[in-house]
Scaffold this motif. Structure first.
Motif, PDB file in Angstrom:
ATOM      1  N   UNK A 161       4.541   5.654   8.221  1.00  0.00           N
ATOM      2  CA  UNK A 161       4.967   5.485   6.831  1.00  0.00           C
ATOM      3  C   UNK A 161       4.667   4.069   6.341  1.00  0.00           C
ATOM      4  N   UNK A 162       4.804   3.097   7.211  1.00  0.00           N
ATOM      5  CA  UNK A 162       4.507   1.712   6.847  1.00  0.00           C
ATOM      6  C   UNK A 162       3.015   1.524   6.566  1.00  0.00           C
ATOM      7  N   UNK A 163       2.154   2.098   7.389  1.00  0.00           N
ATOM      8  CA  UNK A 163       0.704   1.977   7.193  1.00  0.00           C
ATOM      9  C   UNK A 163       0.279   2.691   5.934  1.00  0.00           C
ATOM     10  N   UNK A 164       0.813   3.890   5.706  1.00  0.00           N
ATOM     11  CA  UNK A 164       0.435   4.669   4.525  1.00  0.00           C
ATOM     12  C   UNK A 164       0.948   4.017   3.252  1.00  0.00           C
ATOM     13  N   UNK A 193     -10.723   5.562   8.625  1.00  0.00           N
ATOM     14  CA  UNK A 193     -10.401   6.542   7.588  1.00  0.00           C
ATOM     15  C   UNK A 193      -9.836   7.837   8.158  1.00  0.00           C
ATOM     16  N   UNK A 194     -10.416   8.354   9.253  1.00  0.00           N
ATOM     17  CA  UNK A 194      -9.920   9.612   9.807  1.00  0.00           C
ATOM     18  C   UNK A 194      -8.500   9.465  10.337  1.00  0.00           C
ATOM     19  N   UNK A 195      -8.206   8.325  10.944  1.00  0.00           N
ATOM     20  CA  UNK A 195      -6.872   8.057  11.448  1.00  0.00           C
ATOM     21  C   UNK A 195      -5.879   7.927  10.300  1.00  0.00           C
ATOM     22  N   UNK A 196      -6.283   7.240   9.233  1.00  0.00           N
ATOM     23  CA  UNK A 196      -5.414   7.063   8.062  1.00  0.00           C
ATOM     24  C   UNK A 196      -5.093   8.406   7.418  1.00  0.00           C
ATOM     25  N   UNK A 197      -6.088   9.297   7.316  1.00  0.00           N
ATOM     26  CA  UNK A 197      -5.856  10.607   6.711  1.00  0.00           C
ATOM     27  C   UNK A 197      -4.862  11.428   7.526  1.00  0.00           C
ATOM     28  N   UNK A 198      -4.943  11.338   8.857  1.00  0.00           N
ATOM     29  CA  UNK A 198      -3.971  12.039   9.695  1.00  0.00           C
ATOM     30  C   UNK A 198      -2.568  11.455   9.526  1.00  0.00           C
TER      31      UNK A 198
END
Length: 155
Positions: free
Chosen positions: A150-153, A90-95
């Motif tokens: 951008x692909x992950x988000x 989650x912390x990595x995704x938020x960044x």
């Protein structure tokens, strides 16, 4: 200790109260808590949002102040056991989400120097966190680029 990207020290935060047992007024069964955690994850909530929902709404009307005290497992451990965890932490995704937003803003406003610096700092944090998670929660070959973020988000 000083902050990473500024020379200031910052103020200290509060600590959680030391407790070994869940409070007596919160006597919900651990299996009910785990099923509620998985249910909230299926609805699209992140682990931090799940913790706040359990704190505020609880299970069957009884609040859960600390999931780890009540079940013996963290929320992320419960999600991993039930195959409901996200693909990246989650912390990595938020960044990553923040970096994508900043990059889109910089494309529209190239003279915004404050946000250019914020993007540099955010990407620096992403690279450091990727080193930490690489091989465990991320692929061994993961390298940060705007396109991969951008692909992950987007998913």
């Amino acid at each position: 200790m000083a902050r990473i990207h500024t020379r200031r020290r910052g103020s200290s935060g509060s600590d959680k109260p030391v407790a070994d047992d869940p409070p007596e007024w919160s006597d919900v069964d651990a299996d009910a808590i785990e099923s509620r955690v998985v249910e909230l994850a299926d609805q699209g909530y992140d682990p931090s949002q799940i913790g706040m929902k359990l704190r505020d709404e609880g299970v069957k009307g009884t609040s859960i102040p600390d999931v780890k005290l009540a079940t013996g497992k963290k929320i992320t451990e419960i999600l991993e056991e039930n195959d409901a965890a996200g693909e990246v932490p989650e912390d990595f995704y938020n960044l990553l989400e923040r970096a994508v937003r900043l990059r889109e803003h910089m494309d529209e406003n190239p003279q915004d120097h404050q946000n250019k610096r914020a993007l540099q700092n955010t990407e620096s944090k992403i690279r450091r966190l990727a080193d930490y998670y690489r091989g465990d929660k991320l692929d061994e070959e993961f390298n940060y680029t705007y396109e991969t973020a951008a692909e992950i988000v987007e998913d």
